[in-house]
Design a protein around this motif. Structure first.
Motif, short mmCIF file in Angstrom:
data_model
loop_
_atom_site.label_atom_id
_atom_site.label_comp_id
_atom_site.label_asym_id
_atom_site.label_seq_id
_atom_site.Cartn_x
_atom_site.Cartn_y
_atom_site.Cartn_z
N VAL A 270 -51.96 50.60 33.07
CA VAL A 270 -51.51 51.63 34.02
C VAL A 270 -50.37 51.05 34.84
CG1 VAL A 270 -52.18 53.18 35.91
CG2 VAL A 270 -53.87 52.53 34.17
N THR B 255 -47.30 56.48 38.35
CA THR B 255 -47.85 57.83 38.50
C THR B 255 -46.72 58.86 38.51
OG1 THR B 255 -47.79 57.53 40.90
CG2 THR B 255 -49.89 57.13 39.81
N LEU C 194 -51.20 59.62 35.22
CA LEU C 194 -50.89 58.19 35.16
C LEU C 194 -49.83 57.91 34.09
CD1 LEU C 194 -54.52 56.73 35.30
CD2 LEU C 194 -52.93 57.06 37.21
N ASP D 286 -56.13 61.01 34.34
CA ASP D 286 -57.16 60.02 34.62
C ASP D 286 -58.54 60.70 34.69
OD1 ASP D 286 -58.57 57.77 35.47
OD2 ASP D 286 -58.22 58.26 37.57
#
Lengths: 95, 95, 95, 95, 95
Positions: free
Chosen positions: D6, D9, D25, D45
């Motif tokens: 990750v 965003t 994400l 997510d």
């Protein structure tokens, strides 16, 4: 999903009847550094996106999960207009 | 979806019974500058497209969302014949 | 769909119970000029295809739209045996 | 599924109504030696993942098989946070 | 489907509840000459496969057509353990 830039439109008068009224957008993929790539896709607009906007599009059967695309033969849909994104806390794009 | 040029046809007499009567078109992908690429796909025709026409095709489960392809084992369908498209306000193709 | 050549078979005795009896064919993709490529896929046979035959296969959920594959965990099916195909009016292959 | 890191965003206020509240994400694929690659995907997510975590994501219609994504136009979902993985008995990553 | 070699496992304790108990295998694709490639995928095991075994895996929605994966957010499943395969009558692998 992928981030893409709306760069154009397709006109098609002879088509599946249930596609009547669908706006067909030409999208170019962008890198997460907001660089436009040569690869393109044609997607149905579900959110009122226009030329020059960064959008998210979804592919496959998920492209039919909007009111604009339900039960229609489309494999890509613009389902969000991007306001901004960041990578590692650094803003890469802001509308 | 992708824009493609209809370049040929496939004949297959021994096939799944529910494919009887389906027209099998050979499509070549085109760039958004209308340049024909080597990559091809075989798609069922749902809109009466013919050789030399630019079309849109949809893949995956979305390829089964036409009357011509419902519940059939096909993963690509021609669902529109392209009249024209533009990129950045510049017409790239007009029928 | 893609045109492919049947080049081999896979034997697998330990498998999902509902795959019992399925023939697993190894296919190699071919170009539209009938040149065999290195890329391969393993597909379930739904039409009685054999080694050396040119076939069409469908992928994804469409691969489950035959009697041989319904509700089974397979993502590629041979759904037609190719008799011939032409590009630009020129026959590229005839059985 | 693929293992990914990750890295960021996406914010999108104008979107399909049923995407309200979804966290978007930005993931970068990693090799099985835990090297981060340039290829990215935007995924919803479903498990509370955050920046710097290694996750698994699923694509296609399978991305809609979580409470967070059911019936929504999304084609990628983070469905697990990775604790560790090993290849040939050698631990390649441990949280 | 593709032929792959089981090379490792992923541990993920924080995940979608319905994935509890699923074994997550790391697979590496192999060529039809049984050469292991760098490309990998993480798949749920539905047949009791272990490290060093050659398997078949299915992707997309077809990955949910086993008891182990039904209605779960997984896009790849090991649905068979390979005993052998042949190409052009030549055995390429035998367990």
């Amino acid at each position: 999903m992928k981030i893409a830039l709306v760069v154009g439109t397709v006109v098609a008068s002879q088509k599946e009847p249930n596609l009547e009224g669908s706006r067909l957008l030409i999208l170019k993929n962008v890198t997460i550094d907001a660089q436009v790539q040569s690869e393109y896709v044609v997607a149905v607009d579900a959110v009122g996106a226009g030329a020059g906007e960064y959008v998210l599009y979804a592919g496959g059967s998920s492209a039919r999960q909007t009111e604009a695309t339900h039960n229609r033969p489309v494999d890509a849909v613009v389902m969000a207009i991007v306001d901004s994104w960041e990578v590692g806390g650094v803003e890469k794009y802001k509308k």
